[in-house]
Scaffold this motif. Structure first.
Motif, PDB file in Angstrom:
ATOM      1  N   ARG A  62      -1.156  -9.582  -6.932  1.00 24.99           N
ATOM      2  CA  ARG A  62      -1.550  -9.523  -5.525  1.00 24.99           C
ATOM      3  C   ARG A  62      -1.970  -8.101  -5.155  1.00 24.99           C
ATOM      4  N   SER A 119      -6.925  -8.786  -7.299  1.00 29.35           N
ATOM      5  CA  SER A 119      -7.078  -9.792  -6.242  1.00 29.35           C
ATOM      6  C   SER A 119      -7.933 -10.967  -6.711  1.00 29.35           C
ATOM      7  N   TRP A 155      -5.444 -13.176  -8.662  1.00 27.86           N
ATOM      8  CA  TRP A 155      -4.477 -13.655  -7.673  1.00 27.86           C
ATOM      9  C   TRP A 155      -5.096 -14.784  -6.854  1.00 27.86           C
ATOM     10  N   GLU A 208       3.670 -12.541   3.355  1.00 25.40           N
ATOM     11  CA  GLU A 208       2.478 -11.812   3.796  1.00 25.40           C
ATOM     12  C   GLU A 208       2.202 -12.043   5.269  1.00 25.40           C
TER      13      GLU A 208
END
Ligand SMILES: [Zn+2]
Length: 86
Positions: A53, A57, A60, A85
């Protein structure tokens, strides 16, 4: 394994990944793509997913999409991370 890589769903360069099931005290084998396997290395599953993460990205995002409709250890950890998040 149907659906390709256990983590991201890719069907390219599939290999076996040995996952230590701590609760069972043993090791299980899942099918994972070479890219996930290399990225994960010896990291623990939750450690790797948190690392992705922050640092990858693209991967992820692939994993989040692939795990959306699944219910396993990976999707559970992904959901936990996503909840934190918000
Ligand atoms: Zn993968």
């Amino acid at each position: 394994m149907p659906g390709g890589c256990y983590y991201c769903g890719s069907s390219i360069n599939l290999e076996n990944d040995h996952v230590r099931a701590k609760s069972k005290g043993g090791v299980t084998t899942v099918v994972a793509c070479a890219a996930c396997n290399r990225s994960k290395g010896s990291k623990a599953l939750s450690e790797w997913l948190r690392w992705l993460r922050e640092n990858d990205s693209y991967r992820w995002g692939r994993i989040v999409l692939n795990q959306e409709k699944r219910n396993n250890r990976v999707s559970q950890i992904v959901r936990t991370i996503l909840k934190k998040e918000v």
